[in-house]
Design a protein around this motif. Sequence first.
Motif, PDB file in Angstrom:
ATOM      1  N   VAL A   7       1.885  12.978  -7.562  1.00  8.90           N
ATOM      2  CA  VAL A   7       2.864  13.761  -6.807  1.00  8.90           C
ATOM      3  C   VAL A   7       3.855  12.913  -6.018  1.00  8.90           C
ATOM      4  O   VAL A   7       4.893  13.415  -5.588  1.00  8.90           O
ATOM      5  CB  VAL A   7       2.165  14.757  -5.849  1.00  8.90           C
ATOM      6  CG1 VAL A   7       1.422  15.838  -6.636  1.00  8.90           C
ATOM      7  CG2 VAL A   7       1.248  14.047  -4.868  1.00  8.90           C
ATOM      8  N   HIS A   8       3.557  11.622  -5.816  1.00  8.89           N
ATOM      9  CA  HIS A   8       4.462  10.810  -4.997  1.00  8.89           C
ATOM     10  C   HIS A   8       4.201   9.326  -5.243  1.00  8.89           C
ATOM     11  O   HIS A   8       3.064   8.922  -5.498  1.00  8.89           O
ATOM     12  CB  HIS A   8       4.229  11.122  -3.514  1.00  8.89           C
ATOM     13  CG  HIS A   8       5.222  10.503  -2.601  1.00  8.89           C
ATOM     14  ND1 HIS A   8       4.981   9.340  -1.915  1.00  8.89           N
ATOM     15  CD2 HIS A   8       6.468  10.890  -2.251  1.00  8.89           C
ATOM     16  CE1 HIS A   8       6.040   9.039  -1.187  1.00  8.89           C
ATOM     17  NE2 HIS A   8       6.958   9.962  -1.369  1.00  8.89           N
ATOM     18  N   VAL A   9       5.267   8.540  -5.145  1.00  7.36           N
ATOM     19  CA  VAL A   9       5.164   7.084  -5.207  1.00  7.36           C
ATOM     20  C   VAL A   9       5.977   6.512  -4.052  1.00  7.36           C
ATOM     21  O   VAL A   9       7.133   6.906  -3.846  1.00  7.36           O
ATOM     22  CB  VAL A   9       5.685   6.521  -6.546  1.00  7.36           C
ATOM     23  CG1 VAL A   9       5.669   4.998  -6.541  1.00  7.36           C
ATOM     24  CG2 VAL A   9       4.866   7.062  -7.713  1.00  7.36           C
ATOM     25  N   ALA A  37       2.374   6.410   3.162  1.00  7.62           N
ATOM     26  CA  ALA A  37       2.747   7.059   1.897  1.00  7.62           C
ATOM     27  C   ALA A  37       2.495   8.563   1.957  1.00  7.62           C
ATOM     28  O   ALA A  37       3.318   9.357   1.485  1.00  7.62           O
ATOM     29  CB  ALA A  37       1.964   6.434   0.743  1.00  7.62           C
ATOM     30  N   ARG A  38       1.374   8.971   2.558  1.00  3.00           N
ATOM     31  CA  ARG A  38       1.041  10.392   2.648  1.00  3.00           C
ATOM     32  C   ARG A  38       2.073  11.140   3.505  1.00  3.00           C
ATOM     33  O   ARG A  38       2.564  12.210   3.120  1.00  3.00           O
ATOM     34  CB  ARG A  38      -0.365  10.576   3.225  1.00  3.00           C
ATOM     35  CG  ARG A  38      -0.833  12.001   3.261  1.00  3.00           C
ATOM     36  CD  ARG A  38      -2.276  12.142   3.706  1.00  3.00           C
ATOM     37  NE  ARG A  38      -2.600  11.366   4.880  1.00  3.00           N
ATOM     38  CZ  ARG A  38      -3.373  10.271   4.887  1.00  3.00           C
ATOM     39  NH1 ARG A  38      -3.922   9.830   3.770  1.00  3.00           N
ATOM     40  NH2 ARG A  38      -3.617   9.624   5.997  1.00  3.00           N
ATOM     41  N   GLU A  76       3.116  -0.779  -4.043  1.00  2.00           N
ATOM     42  CA  GLU A  76       3.420   0.584  -4.444  1.00  2.00           C
ATOM     43  C   GLU A  76       2.152   1.398  -4.225  1.00  2.00           C
ATOM     44  O   GLU A  76       1.069   0.987  -4.640  1.00  2.00           O
ATOM     45  CB  GLU A  76       3.827   0.622  -5.910  1.00  2.00           C
ATOM     46  CG  GLU A  76       4.145   2.009  -6.420  1.00  2.00           C
ATOM     47  CD  GLU A  76       4.639   1.978  -7.853  1.00  2.00           C
ATOM     48  OE1 GLU A  76       5.849   1.787  -8.053  1.00  2.00           O
ATOM     49  OE2 GLU A  76       3.794   2.149  -8.759  1.00  2.00           O
ATOM     50  N   ILE A  77       2.306   2.546  -3.568  1.00  2.00           N
ATOM     51  CA  ILE A  77       1.192   3.454  -3.344  1.00  2.00           C
ATOM     52  C   ILE A  77       1.473   4.727  -4.119  1.00  2.00           C
ATOM     53  O   ILE A  77       2.477   5.396  -3.885  1.00  2.00           O
ATOM     54  CB  ILE A  77       0.986   3.783  -1.851  1.00  2.00           C
ATOM     55  CG1 ILE A  77       0.682   2.512  -1.057  1.00  2.00           C
ATOM     56  CG2 ILE A  77      -0.159   4.770  -1.661  1.00  2.00           C
ATOM     57  CD1 ILE A  77       1.864   1.928  -0.415  1.00  2.00           C
ATOM     58  N   ARG A  78       0.609   5.036  -5.056  1.00  2.00           N
ATOM     59  CA  ARG A  78       0.725   6.268  -5.839  1.00  2.00           C
ATOM     60  C   ARG A  78      -0.214   7.300  -5.231  1.00  2.00           C
ATOM     61  O   ARG A  78      -1.387   7.009  -4.998  1.00  2.00           O
ATOM     62  CB  ARG A  78       0.353   6.019  -7.293  1.00  2.00           C
ATOM     63  CG  ARG A  78       1.345   5.134  -7.991  1.00  2.00           C
ATOM     64  CD  ARG A  78       0.903   4.806  -9.412  1.00  2.00           C
ATOM     65  NE  ARG A  78       2.005   4.153 -10.084  1.00  2.00           N
ATOM     66  CZ  ARG A  78       2.688   4.677 -11.091  1.00  2.00           C
ATOM     67  NH1 ARG A  78       2.342   5.851 -11.576  1.00  2.00           N
ATOM     68  NH2 ARG A  78       3.689   4.040 -11.625  1.00  2.00           N
ATOM     69  N   THR A  79       0.315   8.500  -4.996  1.00  2.00           N
ATOM     70  CA  THR A  79      -0.471   9.582  -4.414  1.00  2.00           C
ATOM     71  C   THR A  79      -0.683  10.666  -5.464  1.00  2.00           C
ATOM     72  O   THR A  79       0.266  11.080  -6.135  1.00  2.00           O
ATOM     73  CB  THR A  79       0.249  10.168  -3.178  1.00  2.00           C
ATOM     74  OG1 THR A  79       0.395   9.129  -2.203  1.00  2.00           O
ATOM     75  CG2 THR A  79      -0.530  11.326  -2.579  1.00  2.00           C
ATOM     76  N   PHE A  80      -1.924  11.092  -5.576  1.00  2.00           N
ATOM     77  CA  PHE A  80      -2.328  12.123  -6.532  1.00  2.00           C
ATOM     78  C   PHE A  80      -2.981  13.274  -5.770  1.00  2.00           C
ATOM     79  O   PHE A  80      -3.637  13.055  -4.753  1.00  2.00           O
ATOM     80  CB  PHE A  80      -3.363  11.574  -7.519  1.00  2.00           C
ATOM     81  CG  PHE A  80      -2.900  10.404  -8.320  1.00  2.00           C
ATOM     82  CD1 PHE A  80      -2.433  10.583  -9.623  1.00  2.00           C
ATOM     83  CD2 PHE A  80      -2.945   9.121  -7.797  1.00  2.00           C
ATOM     84  CE1 PHE A  80      -2.019   9.493 -10.375  1.00  2.00           C
ATOM     85  CE2 PHE A  80      -2.527   8.026  -8.546  1.00  2.00           C
ATOM     86  CZ  PHE A  80      -2.063   8.215  -9.834  1.00  2.00           C
ATOM     87  N   VAL A  81      -2.827  14.483  -6.282  1.00  2.00           N
ATOM     88  CA  VAL A  81      -3.531  15.645  -5.746  1.00  2.00           C
ATOM     89  C   VAL A  81      -4.595  16.039  -6.752  1.00  2.00           C
ATOM     90  O   VAL A  81      -4.356  16.045  -7.962  1.00  2.00           O
ATOM     91  CB  VAL A  81      -2.561  16.818  -5.483  1.00  2.00           C
ATOM     92  CG1 VAL A  81      -3.315  18.100  -5.192  1.00  2.00           C
ATOM     93  CG2 VAL A  81      -1.650  16.483  -4.323  1.00  2.00           C
ATOM     94  N   GLY A  82      -5.766  16.367  -6.230  1.00  2.00           N
ATOM     95  CA  GLY A  82      -6.875  16.798  -7.074  1.00  2.00           C
ATOM     96  C   GLY A  82      -7.197  18.257  -6.834  1.00  2.00           C
ATOM     97  O   GLY A  82      -6.308  19.095  -6.724  1.00  2.00           O
TER      98      GLY A  82
END
Length: 140
Positions: A7-9, A37-38, A76-82
């Motif tokens: 959802v976000h980088v 990042a969040r 780089e921080i990749r954010t994922f939703v579960g």
Amino acid sequence: MAERTLVHVARMPIRWGDMDMMGHVNNAKYFTYIETARIDWFTSIACSPNPEGEGPVLINASCTFLKQLEYPGEIEIRTFVGAFGRTSFDTFHEIRRVDQPDVLAAEGAAKVVWVDFRAGKSTPISPKLRAILSRPLQAE
């Protein structure tokens, strides 16, 4: 592994002050990177905490440190939703150096609860909000 949606980088520099006496980034800084990042993600989707309304609150956070990070550099921080529950959802994060994109330096996770700040308690995540929070990142 549970299904996750990117959802976000975010990108940010590794700062000299992030290092500890051992010559690598202090483990507490990884949590700061993920937090930054969040918050950037929540801001980008207009879901920042609103003390007069509703917003996200963390109820737990974890991080597994896989490779030391050192100054100088950019990450780089990749954010994922579960998975979603009635009032909460899971987030996951990957931290990598920009110049080493195939090397995972750390992975984190957090459970986020949606809170009505005036009532002081969790509140159900509406279908509209769930759609916003789980919207996949569009390729640029």
